[in-house]
Design a protein around this motif. Sequence first.
Motif, mmCIF file in Angstrom:
data_model
loop_
_atom_site.group_PDB
_atom_site.id
_atom_site.type_symbol
_atom_site.label_atom_id
_atom_site.label_comp_id
_atom_site.label_asym_id
_atom_site.label_seq_id
_atom_site.Cartn_x
_atom_site.Cartn_y
_atom_site.Cartn_z
ATOM 1 N N GLY A 625 -22.033 14.644 8.344
ATOM 2 C CA GLY A 625 -23.177 13.977 8.947
ATOM 3 C C GLY A 625 -22.721 12.745 9.707
ATOM 4 O O GLY A 625 -21.523 12.545 9.944
ATOM 5 N N ASP A 626 -23.658 11.890 10.066
ATOM 6 C CA ASP A 626 -23.303 10.714 10.862
ATOM 7 C C ASP A 626 -22.289 9.821 10.149
ATOM 8 O O ASP A 626 -21.349 9.302 10.764
ATOM 9 C CB ASP A 626 -24.563 9.901 11.186
ATOM 10 C CG ASP A 626 -25.447 10.575 12.220
ATOM 11 O OD1 ASP A 626 -25.024 11.630 12.766
ATOM 12 O OD2 ASP A 626 -26.560 10.078 12.481
ATOM 13 N N MET A 627 -22.451 9.656 8.831
ATOM 14 C CA MET A 627 -21.512 8.815 8.082
ATOM 15 C C MET A 627 -20.125 9.448 8.059
ATOM 16 O O MET A 627 -19.111 8.751 8.211
ATOM 17 C CB MET A 627 -22.020 8.601 6.653
ATOM 18 C CG MET A 627 -21.210 7.577 5.864
ATOM 19 S SD MET A 627 -21.844 7.283 4.189
ATOM 20 C CE MET A 627 -23.440 6.550 4.599
ATOM 21 N N GLY A 628 -20.091 10.752 7.886
ATOM 22 C CA GLY A 628 -18.808 11.454 7.881
ATOM 23 C C GLY A 628 -18.137 11.405 9.239
ATOM 24 O O GLY A 628 -16.915 11.203 9.337
ATOM 25 N N ASP A 630 -18.521 9.101 11.463
ATOM 26 C CA ASP A 630 -18.052 7.734 11.681
ATOM 27 C C ASP A 630 -16.744 7.486 10.944
ATOM 28 O O ASP A 630 -15.830 6.835 11.463
ATOM 29 C CB ASP A 630 -19.128 6.753 11.210
ATOM 30 C CG ASP A 630 -18.877 5.339 11.717
ATOM 31 O OD1 ASP A 630 -18.506 5.195 12.902
ATOM 32 O OD2 ASP A 630 -19.019 4.388 10.934
ATOM 33 N N ALA A 631 -16.645 8.027 9.723
ATOM 34 C CA ALA A 631 -15.414 7.855 8.941
ATOM 35 C C ALA A 631 -14.239 8.559 9.618
ATOM 36 O O ALA A 631 -13.126 8.017 9.683
ATOM 37 C CB ALA A 631 -15.617 8.404 7.529
ATOM 38 N N ILE A 632 -14.461 9.780 10.131
ATOM 39 C CA ILE A 632 -13.401 10.510 10.836
ATOM 40 C C ILE A 632 -12.967 9.730 12.069
ATOM 41 O O ILE A 632 -11.767 9.565 12.344
ATOM 42 C CB ILE A 632 -13.885 11.916 11.241
ATOM 43 C CG1 ILE A 632 -14.144 12.770 10.001
ATOM 44 C CG2 ILE A 632 -12.849 12.610 12.134
ATOM 45 C CD1 ILE A 632 -14.803 14.105 10.296
ATOM 46 N N SER A 633 -13.952 9.226 12.818
ATOM 47 C CA SER A 633 -13.646 8.460 14.034
ATOM 48 C C SER A 633 -12.832 7.214 13.718
ATOM 49 O O SER A 633 -11.861 6.896 14.417
ATOM 50 C CB SER A 633 -14.948 8.080 14.740
ATOM 51 O OG SER A 633 -14.692 7.246 15.847
ATOM 52 N N ASP A 634 -13.221 6.495 12.653
ATOM 53 C CA ASP A 634 -12.489 5.274 12.285
ATOM 54 C C ASP A 634 -11.022 5.583 11.974
ATOM 55 O O ASP A 634 -10.113 4.860 12.411
ATOM 56 C CB ASP A 634 -13.140 4.618 11.064
ATOM 57 C CG ASP A 634 -14.412 3.867 11.420
ATOM 58 O OD1 ASP A 634 -14.625 3.599 12.618
ATOM 59 O OD2 ASP A 634 -15.203 3.566 10.495
ATOM 60 N N LEU A 635 -10.794 6.649 11.212
ATOM 61 C CA LEU A 635 -9.423 7.008 10.842
ATOM 62 C C LEU A 635 -8.595 7.400 12.061
ATOM 63 O O LEU A 635 -7.420 7.040 12.169
ATOM 64 C CB LEU A 635 -9.447 8.160 9.824
ATOM 65 C CG LEU A 635 -9.991 7.802 8.432
ATOM 66 C CD1 LEU A 635 -10.205 9.067 7.601
ATOM 67 C CD2 LEU A 635 -9.042 6.858 7.710
ATOM 68 N N ILE A 636 -9.204 8.137 12.973
ATOM 69 C CA ILE A 636 -8.488 8.553 14.186
ATOM 70 C C ILE A 636 -8.217 7.365 15.094
ATOM 71 O O ILE A 636 -7.113 7.210 15.640
ATOM 72 C CB ILE A 636 -9.291 9.640 14.929
ATOM 73 C CG1 ILE A 636 -9.304 10.947 14.116
ATOM 74 C CG2 ILE A 636 -8.696 9.900 16.323
ATOM 75 C CD1 ILE A 636 -10.171 12.034 14.706
ATOM 76 N N PHE A 637 -9.217 6.491 15.236
ATOM 77 C CA PHE A 637 -9.055 5.367 16.163
ATOM 78 C C PHE A 637 -7.994 4.382 15.677
ATOM 79 O O PHE A 637 -7.305 3.755 16.491
ATOM 80 C CB PHE A 637 -10.392 4.647 16.362
ATOM 81 C CG PHE A 637 -10.316 3.553 17.395
ATOM 82 C CD1 PHE A 637 -10.099 3.855 18.732
ATOM 83 C CD2 PHE A 637 -10.409 2.218 17.020
ATOM 84 C CE1 PHE A 637 -10.005 2.849 19.688
ATOM 85 C CE2 PHE A 637 -10.314 1.206 17.963
ATOM 86 C CZ PHE A 637 -10.108 1.528 19.300
ATOM 87 N N LYS A 638 -7.831 4.254 14.361
ATOM 88 C CA LYS A 638 -6.775 3.379 13.840
ATOM 89 C C LYS A 638 -5.409 3.820 14.350
ATOM 90 O O LYS A 638 -4.524 2.983 14.574
ATOM 91 C CB LYS A 638 -6.793 3.396 12.307
ATOM 92 C CG LYS A 638 -7.924 2.592 11.694
ATOM 93 C CD LYS A 638 -7.874 2.655 10.167
ATOM 94 C CE LYS A 638 -9.027 1.879 9.553
ATOM 95 N NZ LYS A 638 -9.024 1.954 8.061
ATOM 96 N N LYS A 639 -5.237 5.120 14.531
ATOM 97 C CA LYS A 639 -3.977 5.643 15.071
ATOM 98 C C LYS A 639 -3.924 5.489 16.585
ATOM 99 O O LYS A 639 -2.890 5.114 17.152
ATOM 100 C CB LYS A 639 -3.815 7.118 14.684
ATOM 101 C CG LYS A 639 -3.844 7.400 13.191
ATOM 102 C CD LYS A 639 -2.642 6.822 12.471
ATOM 103 C CE LYS A 639 -2.642 7.211 10.996
ATOM 104 N NZ LYS A 639 -1.474 6.651 10.267
#
Length: 644
Positions: A625-628, A630-639
């Motif tokens: 969902g939206d929270m999931g 957002d979590a995936i995006s945060d992890l990818i963007f850190k890289k």
Amino acid sequence: MEAKNFRLTKYTCFYTYLAMSVIFSLPPMLFVTFRETYGISYTLLGTLVLTNFCTQLTVDLIFTFFNRFFNLRKTVRIMPLLTSLGLLTYAIVPWVFPSHAYLGLITGTIIFSIAAGLCEVLLSPLVAAIPSETPDKDMSALHSLYGYGVVTVVLISTIFFKIFGTKNWMYLTLFWAVLPIFASIGFSLFPLPDIIMSGDEKGKPLFKNTKLIAILALCLFLGSCAENTMTNWISGYIENALGLPKTIGDTAGLMVFAILLALTRTVHSRYGGNISSILLWSMVGASLCYLVAGFSGNAVVALIACILTGIFTSMLWPGTLILMEEKCPSPGVASYALMAAAGDFGASVAPQLLGIVVDKVSVSQWASSLSLSTMQSAEQIGLKTGMITASIFPILGVILLIYIKRRFRNNTLQKKQIMAQIDKNTVKAANQLGNNPRITYEHSDNSGKRVLFVGNSITRHGIKPDIGWHGDWGMAASSKENDYVHKTISKILNLSPDSTFCICHAADWERYYSDGASQHQFFREASDFKADIIIFRIVENCPTADFDEEVFYNKYSEFVDFLNKNKNAKIIITSSFWKHPGDNALEKYAKDNNHDFIYLGELGENPKMRADGLFDHEGVAMHPGDMGMDAISDLIFKKIKTYL
């Protein structure tokens, strides 16, 4: 070339394996002769065994890591000639220079042990490379020949010694030295198939599952200790410890031992069985046999225990290889070479240890005192003590195999849990986009960093009313802006406003991963995008039934190389959102190639990260969902941000 053209090549492999058995079976029959004729101690005799297997170990390790530096065809043809040269040296030097007998024995041992190591490393992949309708039977036949070869050598040698005496041992050795020459002729005359060895390409992994291979290598080491200690000492033990005639030691001992070993392997090749249970009970049986042989005061009972060890140790070496293939399908030649190295190390250490124990105990005050009360010589007590000491190897094997069975049982339960989770994703991988293009672009007019997203329904899924999905973006985000791709795009544009993006839907590649190259044509446009950064978010739709990690690893590697057209893109790889059997391969591939890896499995287990309750269709609701998102995006963007 037709398979029938390799028929004589296969028979030459079989003959070579048969002829090589003299290397392992003849020297133990001569130990007593060497001790009596040249005064060689048990420790030095054990050192011959140590030298044999340490040399093989060295060859195994060299071919594990450096086989690409060898001309394998020439090596196969030279291998039998080295056997002949080693046996000639073994026979002639002690004969001509008796004062330097041990030098000749150890030099000959080194030479023919090199050949034995090459035999272990090359013959199995050579037979495997020959086209055949029954490759498993061919491989089983190859390894069964060791036992039959030992029987042949022991039988002929025993008859020779009975007629001509052990003092003429060198003539027998010269006879055995001639036989491998015919194998070299065969390999020179008959065609050889292409032999594919692991480690040919720089940077490619040698082992698929390092921890598993290490555990199984230890298991094979202990099994080899159990088998080869008895193989090398049974003849001398029966003669000197049990006081039975040499003929009985060689025939009723070593020969029957070898027959039982070969027959047990043959029976298993026909009927099979639960290999981990077979290995466990084999270790238990071997432990009991060693203890009975050492403790029993009845020579016949001890003799039977020695012989029965052939049954219980027969599957410890090949059975561990079968277990490796079962738990780590298609492990690669490097894994087989490492296992051979573990086996050779065990075969060198254990017989040497027994020799040291015998020598130390035989001259001890304890043995002298005990000999008076037991009516046995100090040497007999030393030999029995050595046999009891050797039982430690199968006993440790029992402990290790109990651990292995528990480990595999836990892994099986874990795999079932993984499958239960991923099976809830009932959104079909086929036709996820309908008539929409599988490759789309965002901010295509920009000329900055080029970022490629490669994914499946979590990346983008077309409208599908029959499952309650009405968006054309990452399932099950509430809007296009809230899926992980567009959240990540927004973050990138904040740092690099001139970036341009390509979104590639690759569910079809997942479905047909085992034939991945056939799918490349559909993604040429994404390859031509010439991305600077590529995010790979695929694996969920790869069929889990009969999932092959090695095939997936290789095909995934090819797909990454295909999309990384300029060969300089920064690669970011994620695991499955739902735990998948391919996650290990993804992590390993990332590590092997110095790519970033992001593990997402814990997100998929968290109901808050899924769209639970927001959709009637269970498969859609299993998506982030939206929270999931957002979590995936945060992890990818850190890289990603480190590359902007």
